[in-house]
Design a protein around this motif. Sequence first.
Motif, PDB file in Angstrom:
ATOM      1  N   ALA A 287       0.893  -1.387   0.119  1.00 44.98           N
ATOM      2  CA  ALA A 287       0.160  -0.165  -0.031  1.00 44.98           C
ATOM      3  C   ALA A 287       0.837   1.179   0.032  1.00 44.98           C
ATOM      4  O   ALA A 287       0.338   2.589  -0.295  1.00 44.98           O
ATOM      5  CB  ALA A 287      -1.013   0.031   1.197  1.00 44.98           C
ATOM      6  N   ARG A 288       2.158   1.071   0.236  1.00 44.72           N
ATOM      7  CA  ARG A 288       3.091   2.292   0.101  1.00 44.72           C
ATOM      8  C   ARG A 288       3.396   2.716  -1.249  1.00 44.72           C
ATOM      9  O   ARG A 288       4.653   2.301  -1.557  1.00 44.72           O
ATOM     10  CB  ARG A 288       4.213   2.004   1.184  1.00 44.72           C
ATOM     11  CG  ARG A 288       3.953   1.881   2.452  1.00 44.72           C
ATOM     12  CD  ARG A 288       4.988   1.629   3.418  1.00 44.72           C
ATOM     13  NE  ARG A 288       4.719   1.769   4.874  1.00 44.72           N
ATOM     14  CZ  ARG A 288       4.631   2.933   5.411  1.00 44.72           C
ATOM     15  NH1 ARG A 288       5.063   4.249   4.917  1.00 44.72           N
ATOM     16  NH2 ARG A 288       4.287   2.762   6.788  1.00 44.72           N
ATOM     17  N   THR A 289       2.548   3.322  -2.238  1.00 43.81           N
ATOM     18  CA  THR A 289       2.454   3.736  -3.434  1.00 43.81           C
ATOM     19  C   THR A 289       2.665   5.099  -3.750  1.00 43.81           C
ATOM     20  O   THR A 289       2.335   5.705  -2.882  1.00 43.81           O
ATOM     21  CB  THR A 289       1.236   2.787  -4.410  1.00 43.81           C
ATOM     22  OG1 THR A 289       0.219   3.588  -3.844  1.00 43.81           O
ATOM     23  CG2 THR A 289       1.332   1.338  -3.771  1.00 43.81           C
ATOM     24  N   PRO A 290       2.992   5.441  -4.857  1.00 41.13           N
ATOM     25  CA  PRO A 290       2.898   6.682  -5.266  1.00 41.13           C
ATOM     26  C   PRO A 290       1.421   7.312  -5.242  1.00 41.13           C
ATOM     27  O   PRO A 290       1.493   8.481  -4.889  1.00 41.13           O
ATOM     28  CB  PRO A 290       3.462   6.670  -6.897  1.00 41.13           C
ATOM     29  CG  PRO A 290       4.065   5.482  -6.852  1.00 41.13           C
ATOM     30  CD  PRO A 290       3.490   4.620  -6.139  1.00 41.13           C
ATOM     31  N   SER A 291       0.389   6.517  -5.558  1.00 46.10           N
ATOM     32  CA  SER A 291      -0.849   7.093  -5.297  1.00 46.10           C
ATOM     33  C   SER A 291      -1.172   7.457  -3.866  1.00 46.10           C
ATOM     34  O   SER A 291      -1.854   8.460  -3.547  1.00 46.10           O
ATOM     35  CB  SER A 291      -1.983   6.069  -5.782  1.00 46.10           C
ATOM     36  OG  SER A 291      -2.060   5.687  -7.090  1.00 46.10           O
ATOM     37  N   ALA A 292      -0.582   6.451  -2.936  1.00 45.52           N
ATOM     38  CA  ALA A 292      -0.713   7.031  -1.705  1.00 45.52           C
ATOM     39  C   ALA A 292       0.020   8.110  -1.176  1.00 45.52           C
ATOM     40  O   ALA A 292      -0.417   8.965  -0.319  1.00 45.52           O
ATOM     41  CB  ALA A 292      -0.347   5.757  -0.475  1.00 45.52           C
ATOM     42  N   ALA A 293       1.259   8.401  -1.821  1.00 41.61           N
ATOM     43  CA  ALA A 293       1.973   9.671  -1.600  1.00 41.61           C
ATOM     44  C   ALA A 293       1.216  10.774  -1.837  1.00 41.61           C
ATOM     45  O   ALA A 293       1.223  11.688  -1.480  1.00 41.61           O
ATOM     46  CB  ALA A 293       3.379   9.601  -1.976  1.00 41.61           C
ATOM     47  N   ALA A 294       0.609  10.865  -3.343  1.00 45.01           N
ATOM     48  CA  ALA A 294      -0.126  11.844  -3.994  1.00 45.01           C
ATOM     49  C   ALA A 294      -1.366  12.184  -2.959  1.00 45.01           C
ATOM     50  O   ALA A 294      -1.597  13.368  -3.093  1.00 45.01           O
ATOM     51  CB  ALA A 294      -0.255  11.479  -5.265  1.00 45.01           C
ATOM     52  N   ALA A 295      -1.840  11.163  -2.461  1.00 43.95           N
ATOM     53  CA  ALA A 295      -3.130  11.561  -1.609  1.00 43.95           C
ATOM     54  C   ALA A 295      -2.605  11.803  -0.091  1.00 43.95           C
ATOM     55  O   ALA A 295      -3.455  12.007   0.763  1.00 43.95           O
ATOM     56  CB  ALA A 295      -3.984  10.260  -1.412  1.00 43.95           C
ATOM     57  N   LYS A 296      -1.266  12.066   0.116  1.00 46.75           N
ATOM     58  CA  LYS A 296      -0.728  12.614   1.450  1.00 46.75           C
ATOM     59  C   LYS A 296      -1.124  11.537   2.295  1.00 46.75           C
ATOM     60  O   LYS A 296      -0.989  12.042   3.590  1.00 46.75           O
ATOM     61  CB  LYS A 296      -1.072  14.171   1.745  1.00 46.75           C
ATOM     62  CG  LYS A 296      -0.802  14.925   0.648  1.00 46.75           C
ATOM     63  CD  LYS A 296      -1.095  16.444   1.097  1.00 46.75           C
ATOM     64  CE  LYS A 296      -0.985  17.290  -0.290  1.00 46.75           C
ATOM     65  NZ  LYS A 296       0.342  17.234  -0.948  1.00 46.75           N
ATOM     66  N   GLU A 297      -1.177  10.399   2.436  1.00 41.65           N
ATOM     67  CA  GLU A 297      -1.441   9.302   3.222  1.00 41.65           C
ATOM     68  C   GLU A 297      -0.061   8.917   3.727  1.00 41.65           C
ATOM     69  O   GLU A 297       0.151   8.548   5.003  1.00 41.65           O
ATOM     70  CB  GLU A 297      -2.018   8.194   2.641  1.00 41.65           C
ATOM     71  CG  GLU A 297      -3.469   8.479   2.126  1.00 41.65           C
ATOM     72  CD  GLU A 297      -4.103   7.202   1.445  1.00 41.65           C
ATOM     73  OE1 GLU A 297      -3.202   6.312   1.345  1.00 41.65           O
ATOM     74  OE2 GLU A 297      -5.419   7.488   1.025  1.00 41.65           O
ATOM     75  N   ILE A 298       1.023   8.765   2.959  1.00 45.26           N
ATOM     76  CA  ILE A 298       2.423   8.480   3.414  1.00 45.26           C
ATOM     77  C   ILE A 298       3.177   9.774   2.830  1.00 45.26           C
ATOM     78  O   ILE A 298       3.031  10.531   1.775  1.00 45.26           O
ATOM     79  CB  ILE A 298       2.967   7.414   2.888  1.00 45.26           C
ATOM     80  CG1 ILE A 298       2.895   7.162   1.438  1.00 45.26           C
ATOM     81  CG2 ILE A 298       2.042   6.239   3.577  1.00 45.26           C
ATOM     82  CD1 ILE A 298       3.459   5.735   0.940  1.00 45.26           C
TER      83      ILE A 298
END
Length: 227
Positions: free
Chosen positions: A47-58
């Motif tokens: 789940a530690r993906t670019p999509s998660a980073a773009a959503a500011k989750e990580i």
Amino acid sequence: MTSSRTVFVGTPAFLGRIDGVTRCAFWTGEPVEHGFDPARLVSVDLARTPSAAAAKEISWADVEVDDCFSGPDGDTGGSTLGPAWPELHLTGAVYLATGFIAGLPPALRPSPGVIGSPGVNGSVGVIGEAYEFQSVVYWPDTDDPRAGNRYAGHCAEVLEQRGTLARVGVYPPGRSTDPATSPVTMWLDLASPEHCDAGPDSLTTVGGDVTRGALFLIAGRLPASTS
């Protein structure tokens, strides 16, 4: 290398252990060959993906793997091992962030370009150029024209060039050394980030005097953040 992007290296993945909803461990080679050695497992959070980073989750520094995405040729690209259980695939591909790879013990680091069953992007038993098994994501919210774009690596030959416009033959990832595979021909602008990775520190190498090499084609954009 620019600090506003994350580069990923694809590797075959054989599921060896499930540690949670998105956490698991996998082997990068056929586990039968080493007796299912647990010391060779690579642990990741899918789940530690670019999509998660773009959503500011990580944070971008915490990205471990690329998303599963549709490549320029319509085939599935990126990580295909998961990430959700029980909707799991026991074999597939995982595209690991180069920063994550650097933190692994040397014995666990994948060898890009050497592909075996089940292979990356469906390739089985094919050896290609290392860049054919790479992707890159440019972080959003920067001044780079590539911000938010994802590009997938291909081997390409320039057949004709008119300024920055080029007619290229593009091989499917992992098939450039397969004599039975013919490239797909297309026109594109080698200077346009809407077509390929073009700009400072670009991973694309074809163009000008280089007639055969890496071409990182656009493979979509990150979803816009809702936060």
